[in-house]
Design an enzyme around this catalytic site. Structure first.
Site, mmCIF file in Angstrom:
data_model
loop_
_atom_site.group_PDB
_atom_site.id
_atom_site.type_symbol
_atom_site.label_atom_id
_atom_site.label_comp_id
_atom_site.label_asym_id
_atom_site.label_seq_id
_atom_site.Cartn_x
_atom_site.Cartn_y
_atom_site.Cartn_z
ATOM 1 N N HIS A 16 0.816 -1.222 0.000
ATOM 2 C CA HIS A 16 0.000 0.000 0.000
ATOM 3 C C HIS A 16 0.846 1.267 0.000
ATOM 4 C CE1 HIS A 16 0.027 0.158 4.569
ATOM 5 N NE2 HIS A 16 -0.040 1.443 4.310
ATOM 6 N N ASP A 43 -0.010 -7.643 1.660
ATOM 7 C CA ASP A 43 0.443 -6.247 1.588
ATOM 8 C C ASP A 43 1.974 -6.148 1.604
ATOM 9 O OD1 ASP A 43 0.456 -3.497 1.599
ATOM 10 O OD2 ASP A 43 -0.251 -3.284 3.669
ATOM 11 N N GLN A 81 0.305 5.543 11.733
ATOM 12 C CA GLN A 81 0.462 6.071 10.382
ATOM 13 C C GLN A 81 1.892 6.546 10.146
ATOM 14 O OE1 GLN A 81 -2.567 9.018 10.117
ATOM 15 N NE2 GLN A 81 -4.140 7.524 10.589
ATOM 16 N N GLY A 82 2.399 6.224 8.971
ATOM 17 C CA GLY A 82 3.769 6.603 8.634
ATOM 18 C C GLY A 82 4.770 5.516 8.953
ATOM 19 N N ASP A 83 4.364 4.546 9.776
ATOM 20 C CA ASP A 83 5.242 3.402 10.085
ATOM 21 C C ASP A 83 5.084 2.294 9.041
ATOM 22 O OD1 ASP A 83 6.264 4.417 12.525
ATOM 23 O OD2 ASP A 83 4.430 3.798 13.554
ATOM 24 N N SER A 84 4.063 2.372 8.231
ATOM 25 C CA SER A 84 3.746 1.313 7.268
ATOM 26 C C SER A 84 4.973 0.858 6.491
ATOM 27 C CB SER A 84 2.701 1.808 6.273
ATOM 28 O OG SER A 84 1.444 1.791 6.880
#
Ligand code: 4AZ
Length: 288
Positions: free
Chosen positions: A83, A136, A230-233
């Site tokens: 993603h 993912d 969020q942002g660690d993905s």
């Protein structure tokens, strides 16, 4: 939620301003907790395989252009979340992003330490399901190899590191409060691998995704508090010295009853046909 990330990242300048306005040390509401909620600062030398994905064109230069995490599994091979490579996040197909880079060896994104290496090619798992979030993962092949010692081994299927109750650590430069306070310095949070049943209960088919034990790993704390955000993905979840997961999705950050959901690395290994390379560490995986 993953969709929130996509929305947030389409306003990179607003986010960057928020990161400056909200000091990391400030008292955050208990429900916030983000790596990362409930985490602690680490130096990248303690986890040199944790890399930042960067595009200054798309996300601005303030935090080195960081928008996702990744993990170096071969000298020129980085695993990340599919993603992170979506058009929703990048604004274009990854092949059209001229300045997609991997940043290694940089604890503080405000500095210029470490290396920036261009991404030569991007392979997104064709089996990735952007509705349920299964599968993912994506593979980035770098234009030059990373320095020696930046690679971590991957946990194959059946590895005891996947057992519920195992201590694990997640790393990232993401939101550390749950309210858009993106960190400029690398953080980590100690979590536990949770049973598949706990994520099946939490995510039986919610709007954010559906937990699928074949391609996902459940991790967090039963009481909440410590989690990726969020942002660690795309960044690594490490247990027993091996990477077992990639930050993928979840409902909020650090909420009791809503664990973090990670891409199961052994499923990526299987899909990529990397099992043989795992058994022979002298032949690290190189692309696909
Ligand atoms: C995200 O949006 C995200 N708490 C990543 C991880 C989690 C939630 C959201 C897990 O990238």
């Amino acid at each position: 939620m993953r969709r929130a990330l996509v929305r947030a990242l389409s306003r990179p300048l607003i986010l960057a301003a928020a990161a400056v306005a909200i000091p990391l040390g400030s008292a955050a509401p208990a429900a916030s907790d983000g790596v990362v909620v409930g985490g602690f600062p680490v130096d990248v030398s303690e986890s040199p395989w944790t890399v930042a994905l960067s595009s200054r064109d798309r996300f601005g230069g303030m935090r080195s252009g960081q928008f996702c995490g990744g993990v170096a599994v071969g000298p020129s091979t980085v695993l990340t979340a599919a993603h992170c490579m979506s058009e929703d996040v990048l604004g274009a197909p990854p092949g059209q992003l001229a300045d997609l880079k991997v940043v290694a060896g940089r604890t503080d994104l405000y500095r210029d330490t470490g290396q920036e290496v261009s991404v030569r090619s991007v392979w997104v798992n064709p089996g990735y399901d952007s509705v349920g979030n299964a599968g993912d993962f994506a593979v980035l092949t770098l234009a030059q190899p990373l320095p020696a010692g930046t690679v971590i081994g991957m946990a194959a299927e059946g590895d005891p590191a996947y057992e519920a109750g195992t201590d694990a650590v997640v790393y990232g430069w993401g939101d550390s409060t749950g309210f858009g306070a993106y960190s400029h310095s690398l953080r980590a949070a100690r979590v536990h691998v949770l049973s598949d049943a706990s994520c099946e209960r939490a995510y039986p088919g919610t709007s954010g995704g559906t937990y699928d034990a074949r391609s996902m790993v459940c991790a967090g704390e039963v009481r909440g508090g410590r989690d990726a955000c969020q942002g660690d993905s795309g960044g690594p979840l490490v247990a027993q010295g091996r990477v077992i997961g990639l930050v993928s999705w979840g409902s909020g950050c650090g909420r009791p009853g809503s664990p973090g959901v990670y891409t199961r690395v052994s499923d990526a290994v299987k899909t990529l046909g990397w099992t043989r390379a795992l058994r022979d560490p002298t032949r690290p995986p190189e692309g696909v």
